[in-house]
Design a protein around this motif. Structure first.
Motif, mmCIF file in Angstrom:
data_model
loop_
_atom_site.group_PDB
_atom_site.id
_atom_site.type_symbol
_atom_site.label_atom_id
_atom_site.label_comp_id
_atom_site.label_asym_id
_atom_site.label_seq_id
_atom_site.Cartn_x
_atom_site.Cartn_y
_atom_site.Cartn_z
ATOM 1 N N ASP A 755 44.458 43.455 30.361
ATOM 2 C CA ASP A 755 43.920 44.250 29.714
ATOM 3 C C ASP A 755 43.897 45.394 30.555
ATOM 4 O O ASP A 755 44.332 46.112 31.548
ATOM 5 C CB ASP A 755 42.483 44.370 29.727
ATOM 6 C CG ASP A 755 41.542 43.177 28.808
ATOM 7 O OD1 ASP A 755 43.182 42.797 27.814
ATOM 8 O OD2 ASP A 755 40.480 42.496 29.245
ATOM 9 N N CYS A 756 44.352 46.406 30.005
ATOM 10 C CA CYS A 756 44.200 48.471 30.811
ATOM 11 C C CYS A 756 43.199 48.994 30.229
ATOM 12 O O CYS A 756 42.823 49.165 28.659
ATOM 13 C CB CYS A 756 45.561 48.612 30.462
ATOM 14 S SG CYS A 756 45.902 50.387 31.126
ATOM 15 N N TRP A 757 42.617 49.920 30.026
ATOM 16 C CA TRP A 757 41.807 50.967 30.192
ATOM 17 C C TRP A 757 41.682 52.186 30.506
ATOM 18 O O TRP A 757 41.848 52.477 31.978
ATOM 19 C CB TRP A 757 40.268 50.185 29.637
ATOM 20 C CG TRP A 757 39.836 50.235 30.467
ATOM 21 C CD1 TRP A 757 37.926 50.939 31.573
ATOM 22 C CD2 TRP A 757 39.135 48.487 31.544
ATOM 23 N NE1 TRP A 757 37.948 50.653 32.638
ATOM 24 C CE2 TRP A 757 38.659 49.093 32.422
ATOM 25 C CE3 TRP A 757 39.967 47.912 31.550
ATOM 26 C CZ2 TRP A 757 38.338 48.545 33.556
ATOM 27 C CZ3 TRP A 757 39.750 46.800 32.569
ATOM 28 C CH2 TRP A 757 39.701 47.074 33.611
ATOM 29 N N ALA A 758 40.701 53.063 28.761
ATOM 30 C CA ALA A 758 41.110 54.366 30.101
ATOM 31 C C ALA A 758 39.522 55.128 29.859
ATOM 32 O O ALA A 758 39.014 55.034 29.423
ATOM 33 C CB ALA A 758 41.595 56.053 29.691
ATOM 34 N N THR A 759 39.110 55.995 30.882
ATOM 35 C CA THR A 759 37.295 56.639 31.205
ATOM 36 C C THR A 759 37.823 57.511 31.064
ATOM 37 O O THR A 759 38.652 58.452 31.053
ATOM 38 C CB THR A 759 36.778 55.766 32.715
ATOM 39 O OG1 THR A 759 37.845 56.173 33.338
ATOM 40 C CG2 THR A 759 37.124 54.231 32.546
#
Length: 822
Positions: A755-759
């Protein structure tokens, strides 16, 4: 002292208004009579009543009143004049200040006949007495007087009237009618006065011929007789008056004013003449012979004329600014006067005073524009001048927009004036180099030019004439930063990364005379990006934009040349290039089925080569695909003149690509190529079948060293350095990420992303969040899907399975339709 001062000169009162006090104000003049009533003066009433408004220089206003003006009060040998001056800052004269000035002057003694030629009227005053009949009197026109008497007798009810003598008729006019026609009439106990505006209908123009005067001198003449009844007598007075209209010439920077001495209209009936006095001066101030000599004036009294010569620019006059056909220039003005007294056997003594305001013809004056930039303060500094003091800067036109001097400050334009001791001045304009209206152009080396283009508008006081001065100046400064470039290659592409300077904002990139644009990039299959600070171009090795220098067994030397050109003139500004050697295996494919695909390239040294005329040994074999720089052949090894050679382990096929110039059998271009096929090759293959247990991954624990990097382009060759963060990107721009397993360096390991996510902040647990990768795959809800890039072995990448590369399109977090800021 005060706003107004007075001076008595001859039979005139001069009142001078202070320029310092009345400057930039609207003025209204009125004459105040003995009852205290103020009569506002316009041009018509002023010339009718004996008043004149003039300038002693460009700033001082002078009011002249004749001793016998309409509202003057005469008592014994004194006359008193009272004027009222209204001054306002607006033309409607609201909130006007009112100033009264009263002054008294001595006058006389009167001559039997006095003639005055003012700038706006003619005046004659004579004694109330009937001249003695002259023996052997010869009238100029005998019927003049004999006709006057019957006309006078027919108007017995009138007190007095005027008869105008004109060639076509003799016209009698009552006093009331004469006044309505603009004539000024006055009478005292001893004198009768007639005042005639130069616009009067009864004025006649006569030329007086003089020796050595080819054109003659024109006079305005009114021939009239004024009569009045005294008890039982009708008394008639000759009230003829004549004033010169011209007689002024300009030669060798000298004014020459010539006035005939004896005019027929003024000397009718006289047979003998004698000069009594000839005097002259400036502004009704008589000048002595010594004073004239010091000013280099020359006064000549000849037999038939009086001549004055005045150097242009002499003391007593003044220069004033003028405009002709939009050009700036100057005129010299001087207010001369001449007094001629003579005796004749009709009138006795006649005094003729001529006031002449002389203005020289327009003479263009060149204005100097001096550019003296202040490099330390980074200011354009321009001095414009010199001007006379009657000029004022009022407007500036900047990039087509006209603004006032105070408004120009908001555009960065500061203006001020410099005054000099010789009563002249200049204007200075200062503008910062970085003002939006200052154009910047690259000159050469490290030099930039700052170009000021502004138009100054000036007004001339008091005439309100305007003129403009366009200013274009160029200031050169050594502050140019030229664009720089870095070039490199990979297995299939040539790269140029250009860092913009401060001079190439309007330069255009060209490759092979093709303008580099996104449309051209799609057409010619190359990559282009420009984020404002960097321009990145990636061109495939086999592209029509690439130049090929040579071919050797070591490879093909290919070059990419990029030129930055001026956006207006298209002149070359800066050249960049990158050259690399590519493997020649890119040009040939030897397929197992005996098919050969060979791509021939055009070399720069064979400039006239037409790729469509390339052939193989069998000249009937021509290319199946042609571009400007390449020709591709596809054929079988048993065709097109291919030769073969055998040995114990292989077969070699040879052919060559040739180019012949018309009429020449010696090839100008020759590219030999070889395909090698192995024969009698045995390959042992071992295999066995067995029931294998399904593979499994055992969980474990350990330390992994992983890095996440952001790269500048798809080649993944140039990562952002720590000092370049934070990185500024625009929406929908590409972000190139690379995740690498650094330790352990075990080739048996493979890196997989889950998983890879942006904040919206630096904390990975903060909200909101958006998933970029889900279980190693792109997020299906993304409008712009994440793109994975294959990782190949290279000099930097020794273990491709330890890297993952993907591309994300720049986005922002929103709440509703409002972007969230962090």
């Amino acid at each position: 002292t005060g706003p107004m001062s007075s001076e008595c000169l001859e039979n005139f009162l001069h009142i001078t208004l202070s320029a310092e006090y009345f400057q930039d104000k609207y003025l209204s003049f009125s004459a105040v009579d003995q009852s205290g009533i103020a009569w506002e003066l316009d041009e018509a009433l002023a010339s009718q009543c004996g008043y004149t408004v003039t300038y002693s220089n460009w700033s001082n206003i002078e009011f002249h009143a004749s001793a016998l003006s309409c509202h003057s009060h005469l008592e014994k040998d004194m006359f008193t004049v009272t004027i009222q001056v209204k001054a306002s800052h607006t033309p409607d004269m609201k909130n006007a200040e009112i100033h009264l000035k009263s002054a008294s002057c001595h006058y006389g003694p009167w001559s039997p006949r006095e003639l005055v030629c003012e700038t706006n009227y003619m005046e004659v005053s004579v004694r109330k007495e009937v001249p003695q009949t002259v023996k052997d009197f010869i009238q100029d026109k005998p019927e003049d007087w004999t006709l006057a008497f019957p006309e006078a007798k027919s108007e017995e009810a009138s007190i007095w009237q005027i008869v105008f003598h004109q060639p076509e008729e003799k016209r009698a006019v009552l006093v009331s009618d004469a006044w309505s026609a603009g004539y000024g009439l006055n009478t005292t106990d001893t004198r009768i006065l007639l005042r005639v505006p130069y616009t009067a209908a009864q004025i006649q123009l006569f030329k007086v011929d003089l020796f050595l005067q080819a054109q003659g001198i024109t006079f305005s003449v009114v021939r009239s007789s004024t009569f009045y009844k005294q008890q039982w007598m009708i008394l008639v007075v000759d009230t003829a008056v004549a004033c010169p209209v011209d007689g002024v010439d300009y030669t060798n920077k000298t004014i020459i004013w010539t006035v005939p001495k004896y005019i027929q209209a003024l000397s009718a009936g006289a047979t003998s003449f004698k000069d009594v006095l000839v005097e002259a001066g400036v502004n009704l101030h008589k000048l002595s012979a010594k004073e004239m000599a010091s000013r280099k004036f020359v006064l000549s009294n000849d037999l038939d004329a009086i001549t004055m010569k005045i150097p242009i620019g002499a003391e007593g006059g003044y220069y004033k600014t003028s405009v002709s056909s939009g050009q700036h220039g100057a005129k010299y003005s001087i207010n001369l006067f001449l007094e001629h007294q003579w005796e004749d056997n009709k009138w006795g003594l006649t005094k003729h005073t001529i006031i002449k305001e002389i203005e020289t013809p327009f003479e263009q004056v060149e204005l100097a524009v001096i550019n003296n930039p202040n490099l330390s303060m980074r200011l354009v500094n321009v001095t414009v001048g010199t001007f006379l003091l009657d000029v004022e800067l009022v407007n500036l036109t900047i990039e087509g927009t006209t603004v006032t001097v105070p408004e120009a400050v908001q555009h960065g334009y500061l203006t001020y004036e410099i005054r000099y001791a010789n009563e002249s001045k200049a204007y200075v304009v200062e503008v910062p180099f970085d003002a939006p209206s200052i154009k910047k152009e690259y000159v050469r080396d490290d030099i930039r030019a700052y170009i000021l283009n502004v138009t100054l508008e000036f007004i001339i006081h008091p005439t309100s004439e305007t003129f403009t001065v366009p200013i274009i100046t160029l200031s050169t400064v050594k502050d140019a930063v030229l664009p720089s470039a870095r070039g490199f290659c990979d297995e299939s592409n040539l790269y140029l990364h250009i860092t913009h300077g401060n001079v190439d904002q309007n330069w255009l990139p060209f490759i092979s005379d093709q303008h580099v644009t996104q449309e051209a990039a799609q057409k010619y299959n190359y990559s282009l990006s420009d984020n404002g600070t960097h321009l990145a171009i990636s061109v495939p090795f086999l592209s029509s934009l690439v130049d090929y220098e040579d071919i050797h067994t070591s490879g093909v030397m290919a070059s990419l040349h990029l030129t930055l050109k001026d956006g207006i003139t298209l002149a070359n500004r800066k050249d960049f290039s990158v050259s690399c050697r590519f493997s020649s295996s890119e040009l040939i494919q030897c397929l197992p089925n005996g098919t050969v695909v060979i791509t021939a390239i055009k070399l720069v040294r064979v400039a006239d080569l037409d790729t469509s005329f390339l052939v193989l040994r069998d000249r009937q074999c021509k290319p199946s695909l042609v571009t400007e720089k390449t020709a591709t052949f596809k054929f079988n090894v048993n065709m097109c003149g291919t030769r073969r050679k055998f040995n114990s382990t292989s077969i070699t096929y040879e052919n060559e690509v040739l180019y012949f110039r018309p009429g020449n059998d010696t090839p100008a271009y020759q590219l030999k190529f070889v395909c090698l096929y192995t024969i009698k090759q045995a390959v042992d293959v071992q295999y066995e079948t067995k029931k294998n247990m399904p593979s499994s991954i055992k969980p474990g624990f350990g330390s992994l060293d992983i890095s996440l990097k952001l790269f500048k382009e798809e080649s993944y060759s140039d990562p952002y350095q720590e000092w370049e963060y934070p990185v500024v990107k625009y929406l929908r721009e590409a972000l190139y990420f690379e995740v690498e397993l650094l330790q352990p360096a075990d080739p048996r390991l493979e890196l997989n992303l889950e998983d890879c996510w942006a904040t919206n902040s630096q904390s990975q647990d903060s909200l909101p969040q958006w998933l970029i990768l889900i279980n190693g795959c792109e997020n299906s809800e993304d409008s712009y899907r994440t793109i994975f890039h294959k990782v190949n072995y290279s000099h930097r990448v020794k273990l491709p399975q330890h890297l993952k590369r993907f591309e994300v399109t720049m986005f922002t977090f929103v709440q509703g339709k409002t972007p969230l800021q962090k």
